[in-house]
Design a protein around this motif. Sequence first.
Motif, PDB file in Angstrom:
ATOM      1  N   GLU A  46      10.710  -1.499  -6.962  1.00  0.00           N
ATOM      2  CA  GLU A  46      10.541  -2.603  -6.025  1.00  0.00           C
ATOM      3  C   GLU A  46      11.231  -2.289  -4.698  1.00  0.00           C
ATOM      4  O   GLU A  46      12.364  -1.813  -4.669  1.00  0.00           O
ATOM      5  CB  GLU A  46      11.146  -3.875  -6.626  1.00  0.00           C
ATOM      6  N   GLY A  47      10.542  -2.542  -3.623  1.00  0.00           N
ATOM      7  CA  GLY A  47      11.094  -2.281  -2.294  1.00  0.00           C
ATOM      8  C   GLY A  47      10.768  -0.910  -1.741  1.00  0.00           C
ATOM      9  O   GLY A  47      11.122  -0.600  -0.597  1.00  0.00           O
ATOM     10  N   ALA A  48      10.063  -0.079  -2.509  1.00  0.00           N
ATOM     11  CA  ALA A  48       9.761   1.279  -2.044  1.00  0.00           C
ATOM     12  C   ALA A  48       8.872   1.270  -0.805  1.00  0.00           C
ATOM     13  O   ALA A  48       9.013   2.116   0.083  1.00  0.00           O
ATOM     14  CB  ALA A  48       9.098   2.087  -3.162  1.00  0.00           C
ATOM     15  N   GLY A  49       7.950   0.297  -0.732  1.00  0.00           N
ATOM     16  CA  GLY A  49       7.079   0.207   0.440  1.00  0.00           C
ATOM     17  C   GLY A  49       7.861  -0.134   1.693  1.00  0.00           C
ATOM     18  O   GLY A  49       7.624   0.435   2.765  1.00  0.00           O
ATOM     19  N   ALA A  50       8.817  -1.056   1.566  1.00  0.00           N
ATOM     20  CA  ALA A  50       9.669  -1.403   2.706  1.00  0.00           C
ATOM     21  C   ALA A  50      10.558  -0.223   3.088  1.00  0.00           C
ATOM     22  O   ALA A  50      10.818   0.013   4.282  1.00  0.00           O
ATOM     23  CB  ALA A  50      10.515  -2.629   2.371  1.00  0.00           C
ATOM     24  N   ASP A  51      11.037   0.530   2.093  1.00  0.00           N
ATOM     25  CA  ASP A  51      11.820   1.744   2.365  1.00  0.00           C
ATOM     26  C   ASP A  51      11.018   2.705   3.242  1.00  0.00           C
ATOM     27  O   ASP A  51      11.536   3.272   4.211  1.00  0.00           O
ATOM     28  CB  ASP A  51      12.187   2.469   1.063  1.00  0.00           C
ATOM     29  N   TYR A  52       9.742   2.885   2.877  1.00  0.00           N
ATOM     30  CA  TYR A  52       8.895   3.825   3.613  1.00  0.00           C
ATOM     31  C   TYR A  52       8.677   3.377   5.051  1.00  0.00           C
ATOM     32  O   TYR A  52       8.760   4.173   5.990  1.00  0.00           O
ATOM     33  CB  TYR A  52       7.546   3.987   2.906  1.00  0.00           C
ATOM     34  N   ILE A  53       8.407   2.076   5.227  1.00  0.00           N
ATOM     35  CA  ILE A  53       8.152   1.569   6.586  1.00  0.00           C
ATOM     36  C   ILE A  53       9.380   1.765   7.462  1.00  0.00           C
ATOM     37  O   ILE A  53       9.280   2.247   8.599  1.00  0.00           O
ATOM     38  CB  ILE A  53       7.758   0.086   6.543  1.00  0.00           C
ATOM     39  N   LYS A  54      10.558   1.414   6.944  1.00  0.00           N
ATOM     40  CA  LYS A  54      11.772   1.574   7.742  1.00  0.00           C
ATOM     41  C   LYS A  54      12.021   3.046   8.050  1.00  0.00           C
ATOM     42  O   LYS A  54      12.390   3.401   9.178  1.00  0.00           O
ATOM     43  CB  LYS A  54      12.981   0.977   7.024  1.00  0.00           C
ATOM     44  N   ALA A  55      11.833   3.913   7.051  1.00  0.00           N
ATOM     45  CA  ALA A  55      12.043   5.341   7.273  1.00  0.00           C
ATOM     46  C   ALA A  55      11.092   5.871   8.342  1.00  0.00           C
ATOM     47  O   ALA A  55      11.489   6.646   9.224  1.00  0.00           O
ATOM     48  CB  ALA A  55      11.851   6.106   5.959  1.00  0.00           C
ATOM     49  N   LEU A  56       9.838   5.446   8.279  1.00  0.00           N
ATOM     50  CA  LEU A  56       8.859   5.895   9.271  1.00  0.00           C
ATOM     51  C   LEU A  56       9.248   5.455  10.671  1.00  0.00           C
ATOM     52  O   LEU A  56       9.193   6.244  11.627  1.00  0.00           O
ATOM     53  CB  LEU A  56       7.479   5.341   8.910  1.00  0.00           C
ATOM     54  N   LEU A  57       9.677   4.198  10.806  1.00  0.00           N
ATOM     55  CA  LEU A  57      10.021   3.663  12.127  1.00  0.00           C
ATOM     56  C   LEU A  57      11.272   4.318  12.713  1.00  0.00           C
ATOM     57  O   LEU A  57      11.446   4.327  13.939  1.00  0.00           O
ATOM     58  CB  LEU A  57      10.217   2.146  12.032  1.00  0.00           C
ATOM     59  N   THR A  58      12.134   4.825  11.867  1.00  0.00           N
ATOM     60  CA  THR A  58      13.380   5.456  12.344  1.00  0.00           C
ATOM     61  C   THR A  58      13.348   6.973  12.205  1.00  0.00           C
ATOM     62  O   THR A  58      14.356   7.626  12.457  1.00  0.00           O
ATOM     63  CB  THR A  58      14.585   4.905  11.566  1.00  0.00           C
ATOM     64  N   ALA A  70       0.818  -1.205   0.000  1.00  0.00           N
ATOM     65  CA  ALA A  70       0.000   0.000   0.000  1.00  0.00           C
ATOM     66  C   ALA A  70       0.852   1.255   0.000  1.00  0.00           C
ATOM     67  O   ALA A  70       0.402   2.319  -0.438  1.00  0.00           O
ATOM     68  CB  ALA A  70      -0.921   0.008   1.220  1.00  0.00           C
ATOM     69  N   ARG A  71       2.080   1.153   0.476  1.00  0.00           N
ATOM     70  CA  ARG A  71       2.948   2.326   0.571  1.00  0.00           C
ATOM     71  C   ARG A  71       4.006   2.396  -0.528  1.00  0.00           C
ATOM     72  O   ARG A  71       4.858   3.263  -0.506  1.00  0.00           O
ATOM     73  CB  ARG A  71       3.650   2.336   1.939  1.00  0.00           C
TER      74      ARG A  71
END
Length: 263
Positions: A152-164, A145-146
Amino acid sequence: MKVTMMRTILAAVVIGFAAPALAAGDSVAPPAQKWSFTGAFGTYDRAELQRGYQVYKEVCAACHAMKYVAFRNLADPGGPGFTAAEVKALAATFEVTDGPNDAGDMFKRAALPSDKFPSPFPNEKAARASNGGAYPLDLSLIAKARDHGRREGAGADYIKALLTGYKDAPAGFALGEGLNYNEYFAGHQIAMPQPLNADQVTYADGTKATVDQMAHDVSAFLMWAAEPKLEERKRMGFKVMIFLVVLTGLFFAAKKRIWAKLH
């Protein structure tokens, strides 16, 4: 009258589509991360996924559900690599609501591998009441969704960035009551407090649980949850490409043979 109504509807549609863009206008693009699952031959890192599951269970599951993922999926091919026995033990650490029983009552029981990851709240109102009015999102598909259709991997990039991305608000920034400043969240104000702190979990494999490590691991796990067939899809894509190359060669050879006779 009809023209006025059509203009009103059109304006509402335009505003509806424009609102998210305006809200995200001052967001900061998350930095690109290195993920094992990206690229034509990318695969999930099993150890990383298992650590990510541990972070989800011990931190995220207190507020967030994953209603589209069953415990048995943790043992699926292409998944975190847990055995059936391990999945049964992991599921038993959760409670789910079942029933009704013979008396017509609902009851709690230990989860089974066939059960979906349960929500920590019985309904949305209870979830909002426990989180200052904010509704904790279901995390099953959050990584897709993000990604916004980007690489590819942009959603995981966003989640990690948000958490940190939690920081003290800069001078002059009007931070709303009960909100937290996050560099990568649209508008920079987020209801969720900083979820990760150093050594918050004790990894079974001995990996040091820094905030960056935990954020990376759980982001990879959520990517798997959103796209559990990634490895299978890439293998099939590779087979299709090989087939097309061979088929092209056969067509070319057939064409040469046919036209050779005509000349």
